[in-house]
Scaffold this motif. Sequence first.
Motif, PDB file in Angstrom:
ATOM      1  N   VAL A 184       0.906  -1.230   0.043  1.00 23.22           N
ATOM      2  CA  VAL A 184      -0.111  -0.034   0.015  1.00 23.22           C
ATOM      3  C   VAL A 184       0.919   1.193  -0.043  1.00 23.22           C
ATOM      4  N   GLY A 185       0.709   2.186  -0.994  1.00 24.12           N
ATOM      5  CA  GLY A 185       1.486   3.428  -1.006  1.00 24.12           C
ATOM      6  C   GLY A 185       2.969   3.057  -1.310  1.00 24.12           C
ATOM      7  N   CYS A 186       3.129   2.500  -2.506  1.00 21.56           N
ATOM      8  CA  CYS A 186       4.319   1.746  -2.897  1.00 21.56           C
ATOM      9  C   CYS A 186       5.362   2.907  -3.345  1.00 21.56           C
ATOM     10  N   ASN A 187       4.890   4.213  -3.532  1.00 24.23           N
ATOM     11  CA  ASN A 187       5.708   5.288  -4.154  1.00 24.23           C
ATOM     12  C   ASN A 187       6.364   4.657  -5.401  1.00 24.23           C
ATOM     13  N   SER A 188       7.563   4.772  -5.588  1.00 24.93           N
ATOM     14  CA  SER A 188       8.414   4.602  -6.720  1.00 24.93           C
ATOM     15  C   SER A 188       8.871   3.060  -6.659  1.00 24.93           C
ATOM     16  N   GLY A 189       8.291   2.389  -5.927  1.00 25.64           N
ATOM     17  CA  GLY A 189       8.419   0.631  -6.133  1.00 25.64           C
ATOM     18  C   GLY A 189       9.879   0.143  -5.662  1.00 25.64           C
ATOM     19  N   GLU A 190      10.795   1.027  -4.886  1.00 25.44           N
ATOM     20  CA  GLU A 190      12.143   0.386  -4.468  1.00 25.44           C
ATOM     21  C   GLU A 190      11.846  -0.514  -3.474  1.00 25.44           C
ATOM     22  N   LEU A 191      11.154  -0.163  -2.514  1.00 25.80           N
ATOM     23  CA  LEU A 191      11.094  -1.233  -1.272  1.00 25.80           C
ATOM     24  C   LEU A 191      10.313  -2.297  -1.805  1.00 25.80           C
ATOM     25  N   SER A 192       9.163  -2.325  -2.473  1.00 29.81           N
ATOM     26  CA  SER A 192       8.468  -3.234  -2.936  1.00 29.81           C
ATOM     27  C   SER A 192       9.368  -4.423  -3.636  1.00 29.81           C
ATOM     28  N   VAL A 193      10.244  -3.864  -4.542  1.00 29.71           N
ATOM     29  CA  VAL A 193      11.341  -4.834  -5.022  1.00 29.71           C
ATOM     30  C   VAL A 193      12.175  -5.441  -3.929  1.00 29.71           C
ATOM     31  N   ALA A 194      12.808  -4.624  -3.287  1.00 28.11           N
ATOM     32  CA  ALA A 194      13.567  -4.996  -2.266  1.00 28.11           C
ATOM     33  C   ALA A 194      12.991  -5.975  -1.541  1.00 28.11           C
ATOM     34  N   PHE A 195      11.790  -5.709  -0.932  1.00 26.40           N
ATOM     35  CA  PHE A 195      11.043  -6.488  -0.036  1.00 26.40           C
ATOM     36  C   PHE A 195      10.865  -8.146  -0.755  1.00 26.40           C
ATOM     37  N   TYR A 196      10.311  -7.867  -2.078  1.00 28.07           N
ATOM     38  CA  TYR A 196      10.125  -9.347  -2.578  1.00 28.07           C
ATOM     39  C   TYR A 196      11.528  -9.992  -2.808  1.00 28.07           C
ATOM     40  N   LYS A 197      12.486  -9.399  -3.362  1.00 26.48           N
ATOM     41  CA  LYS A 197      13.847 -10.097  -3.186  1.00 26.48           C
ATOM     42  C   LYS A 197      14.103 -10.673  -1.782  1.00 26.48           C
ATOM     43  N   HIS A 198      13.973  -9.868  -0.874  1.00 26.73           N
ATOM     44  CA  HIS A 198      14.331 -10.337   0.329  1.00 26.73           C
ATOM     45  C   HIS A 198      13.713 -11.531   0.678  1.00 26.73           C
ATOM     46  N   LEU A 199      12.417 -11.687   0.596  1.00 22.85           N
ATOM     47  CA  LEU A 199      11.353 -12.791   0.841  1.00 22.85           C
ATOM     48  C   LEU A 199      11.557 -13.973  -0.059  1.00 22.85           C
ATOM     49  N   VAL A 200      11.837 -13.751  -1.336  1.00 23.28           N
ATOM     50  CA  VAL A 200      11.401 -14.559  -2.472  1.00 23.28           C
ATOM     51  C   VAL A 200      12.613 -14.961  -3.006  1.00 23.28           C
ATOM     52  N   LEU A 201      13.414 -14.111  -3.504  1.00 19.74           N
ATOM     53  CA  LEU A 201      14.175 -14.515  -4.801  1.00 19.74           C
ATOM     54  C   LEU A 201      15.398 -15.278  -4.115  1.00 19.74           C
ATOM     55  N   ASP A 202      15.767 -16.328  -4.938  1.00 20.89           N
ATOM     56  CA  ASP A 202      17.026 -17.111  -4.569  1.00 20.89           C
ATOM     57  C   ASP A 202      18.154 -16.359  -5.133  1.00 20.89           C
ATOM     58  N   PRO A 203      19.140 -16.069  -4.282  1.00 22.36           N
ATOM     59  CA  PRO A 203      20.286 -15.068  -5.361  1.00 22.36           C
ATOM     60  C   PRO A 203      21.040 -15.945  -6.056  1.00 22.36           C
ATOM     61  N   VAL A 204      21.048 -17.404  -5.863  1.00 26.28           N
ATOM     62  CA  VAL A 204      21.767 -18.217  -6.853  1.00 26.28           C
ATOM     63  C   VAL A 204      21.013 -18.576  -8.007  1.00 26.28           C
ATOM     64  N   CYS A 205      19.621 -18.699  -7.825  1.00 26.23           N
ATOM     65  CA  CYS A 205      18.684 -19.318  -9.058  1.00 26.23           C
ATOM     66  C   CYS A 205      17.401 -18.672  -9.239  1.00 26.23           C
ATOM     67  N   GLU A 206      17.198 -17.597 -10.017  1.00 27.03           N
ATOM     68  CA  GLU A 206      16.130 -16.872 -10.191  1.00 27.03           C
ATOM     69  C   GLU A 206      14.959 -17.775 -10.586  1.00 27.03           C
ATOM     70  N   GLU A 207      15.216 -18.834 -11.025  1.00 30.05           N
ATOM     71  CA  GLU A 207      14.161 -19.633 -11.567  1.00 30.05           C
ATOM     72  C   GLU A 207      13.341 -20.176 -10.372  1.00 30.05           C
ATOM     73  N   GLU A 208      14.056 -20.198  -9.233  1.00 22.75           N
ATOM     74  CA  GLU A 208      13.370 -20.349  -7.903  1.00 22.75           C
ATOM     75  C   GLU A 208      12.007 -19.573  -7.674  1.00 22.75           C
ATOM     76  N   THR A 209      12.259 -18.228  -7.898  1.00 26.70           N
ATOM     77  CA  THR A 209      10.948 -17.467  -7.950  1.00 26.70           C
ATOM     78  C   THR A 209       9.732 -17.947  -8.506  1.00 26.70           C
ATOM     79  N   LYS A 210       9.935 -18.555  -9.781  1.00 24.57           N
ATOM     80  CA  LYS A 210       8.906 -18.743 -10.598  1.00 24.57           C
ATOM     81  C   LYS A 210       8.117 -20.125  -9.960  1.00 24.57           C
ATOM     82  N   ARG A 211       8.971 -21.038  -9.396  1.00 23.86           N
ATOM     83  CA  ARG A 211       8.308 -22.002  -8.745  1.00 23.86           C
ATOM     84  C   ARG A 211       7.786 -21.818  -7.715  1.00 23.86           C
TER      85      ARG A 211
END
Length: 265
Positions: free
Chosen positions: A77-104
């Motif tokens: 809510v109130g994402c502004n220009s999206g930097e926190l949204s992207v950082a939050f998603y990566k923090h919780l979800v994105l596997d730094p080694v294999c981005e395909e993990e995100t899709k799974r």
Amino acid sequence: MFSTRKYFGGGHATMATCTISNDAADETNDPGAAPYGNFINYYTFNPPENRLSLIPATILQDLGYKDGHESTLILDVGCNSGELSVAFYKHLVLDPVCEEETKRRRVHLLGFDLDEILIQRAQQTNPLPDCISFIPLDITEGTDQLQDYLNHHSCSHFHLCLCLAVTMWVHLNHGDSGMLQLLSRLASISQHLLLEAQPWKCYRSAARRLRKLGRSDFDHFKTLKIRGDVAEHAREHLEKHCGMELIQSFGSTSWDRKLLLFKKR
């Protein structure tokens, strides 16, 4: 040409008109230059790490959202220009080694803000468009767009909703009823709600900055009845009227704002 009608949002705190004048752009280094919270360089003075350092990367798993066939949906809510949204998603979800993990994992994040210029920037710089979406939205006028998003993903609710440093701007510009309505609407479409409410000293500072700029005071500042520990007032409303309960506090940010996690009963 964007509409100049007032919108309501947050930008990790934004409640703003859809356009930003050249005069406003010249004042971006002055925190008082955004009376609706729509700071166009917000994350230069409050970077995502200020929140993420307090939030465990395992929070989705801790809340019971496992890898599987069903989508897990996050609302910002109130994402502004999206930097926190992207950082939050990566923090919780994105596997730094294999981005395909995100899709799974099938985790999707929707961010919205009232300032269309900020949303345009978020859309243009979004590094994960398959997983993260940004839309302009005035939630005070209804949640139809959010319901459409839920229906598209065959979900009845967002699994985790972020409402970070938004409540004060809604409160100052829409009064007690506006802030409580915001909380009620978010609770109605969310299984979990992560809330960061600005303390009362931030209200006084925001009003003082407006006066220093020679601008009109906030419409509701002098008539607000909800004062003092605003986070506690928000907790009482969510627990007494919205069917939610506080399940965890992640402590306070460097700006002395509590991060409180609520769950639907």
